[in-house]
Design an enzyme around this catalytic site. Structure first.
Site, short mmCIF file in Angstrom:
data_model
loop_
_atom_site.label_atom_id
_atom_site.label_comp_id
_atom_site.label_asym_id
_atom_site.label_seq_id
_atom_site.Cartn_x
_atom_site.Cartn_y
_atom_site.Cartn_z
N ASP A 124 12.02 -19.35 -3.00
CA ASP A 124 11.45 -18.60 -2.39
C ASP A 124 10.26 -18.29 -2.83
O ASP A 124 10.05 -18.52 -4.22
CB ASP A 124 12.50 -16.88 -2.65
N ASP A 150 17.00 -10.20 -3.96
CA ASP A 150 17.39 -10.85 -5.53
C ASP A 150 17.83 -9.13 -6.18
O ASP A 150 18.81 -8.13 -5.03
CB ASP A 150 15.63 -10.88 -5.76
#
Length: 379
Positions: free
Chosen positions: A272, A96
């Site tokens: 996720d 990320d």
């Protein structure tokens, strides 16, 4: 000269309504979709060996840019050979951008057009995370799928504030893409993040502007931040039709088994979430018969396994009585076994969804599975 490095790619294998199953190709392997990515925040999926994560069925894991930039540092990881060899994970890794963690620091950060200035939660040192630095860090880590820096708002928020954050995220997307083109290695991919809160028009504007920039994948960000399941699903229903059908769709930070099923039903391919490992560390297990709270006294003398239908040794081979004892005693093995069982359950859930889509029976499978999962909440 011919470049032998496999390109990043995505192909659909089957569709059932809006639900899709397919394959994402990366230089480090194929990701079967719908895919759930176990969260390896600090270059480790908490309480699990990499071999266990792989054996559970995960094709890809997620690592966290914010935490790794602070410790041990991206330059150090690069000197040590990159994130894959550092954490002994040979498959694909998604990182990320660090934006979500930085935004959650509250008073410890200052936002500007340039990026976010923030204080480390570890030692108070000051750092600047710009779109360019976020990409640079991810390239130093060597991740296969990288994310643009965006501004993630806590919901609910005023429309003017959602619009401001969405437009800033668009400008940062353009800057992230320019930096990625300069710094990335062959086969890596940068995904854009659609923002706009829970406002359908802002979400549409964000999606259309990002699609015009032609990224290889598109994430829906800024959900699972307090808006509730129904609002999340409604937002997805409004935004996914504006995303390219031939690119992966990633819903960030989600979620419960119900969230996953309803999001796949609306065209999401990747997920996720920390829930399976975090809840495992706190004594809560996911099974095909519903959630099981191993702290509860009703398990103290129960010799049956956690989930006889599971392929995972942690769920299949240990009694509920023993798992209850480990949890009540605060033993590390309890966290390890329940995290393992939960990661395996999430992978089994994704495999079942892929099979149901391929067989054109997703809706029937979803309703039957939701009924089973609701049967014994927190038993």
């Amino acid at each position: 000269m011919h470049d032998a490095t496999p390109r990043f790619g995505f192909r659909l294998l089957a569709q059932d309504g809006a639900a899709r199953t397919g394959e994402i190709t990366t230089p480090r392997g194929v990701i079967r979709t719908p895919a759930f990515m176990p969260v390896g925040t600090a270059a480790t999926v908490k309480a699990l060996y990499p071999e266990q994560v792989k054996a559970a069925g995960a094709d890809i894991v997620l690592a966290n840019t914010y935490h790794l930039m602070l410790r041990p540092g991206p330059e150090r990881i690069a000197r040590l050979g990159g994130l894959h060899s550092f954490m002994r994970w040979e498959g694909p890794i998604l990182t990320d951008s660090g934006g979500f963690q930085v935004m959650s620091l509250g008073k410890l950060r200052t936002l500007s057009e340039d990026g976010v200035k923030f204080q480390s939660h570890l030692d108070g040192s000051v750092h600047m995370l710009s779109p360019e630095r976020a990409v640079e860090i991810q390239c130093l880590l060597g991740s296969d799928i990288q994310m643009q820096l965006d501004e993630c708002l806590e919901l609910p928020a005023e429309k003017a504030e959602m619009k401001r954050a969405m437009e800033l995220s668009l400008r940062w997307a353009e800057r992230s893409r320019t930096a990625f083109e300069r710094m990335s290695a062959p086969g890596q991919a940068l995904f854009a993040i659609v923002q706009g809160g829970v406002d359908p028009e802002l979400r549409r504007q964000s999606a259309e502007a990002l699609v015009a920039m032609d990224f290889p994948g598109y994430a829906v960000g800024g959900l699972a931040v307090g808006e509730g399941h129904e609002v999340m699903v409604r937002t997805l229903q409004g935004v996914v039709p504006f995303l390219p059908a031939d690119k992966p769709h990633y819903l960030m930070g989600v979620g419960t088994p119900l969230d996953l099923i309803e999001s796949v039903r609306r065209g999401i391919d990747m997920f996720d979430c920390v829930l399976p490992t975090r809840n495992g560390r706190h004594g809560l297990a996911y099974t095909w018969g519903g959630r099981v709270n191993l702290k509860n006294a009703c398990h103290a003398e129960d010799l049956s396994p956690l989930d006889a239908l599971s392929t995972c040794p942690a769920a299949r081979d240990y009694s509920r009585a023993y798992l209850h004892h480990l949890v009540k005693s605060g033993e590390l093995l309890g966290s390890m076994l329940l995290s393992w069982a939960n990661i395996a359950f999430y992978q089994e859930l994704m495999a079942a969804m892929r099979a149901a889509i391929a067989d054109k029976r997703f809706d029937a499978w979803a309703e039957e599975t939701k009924r089973k999962l609701a049967a014994a909440p927190d038993a």
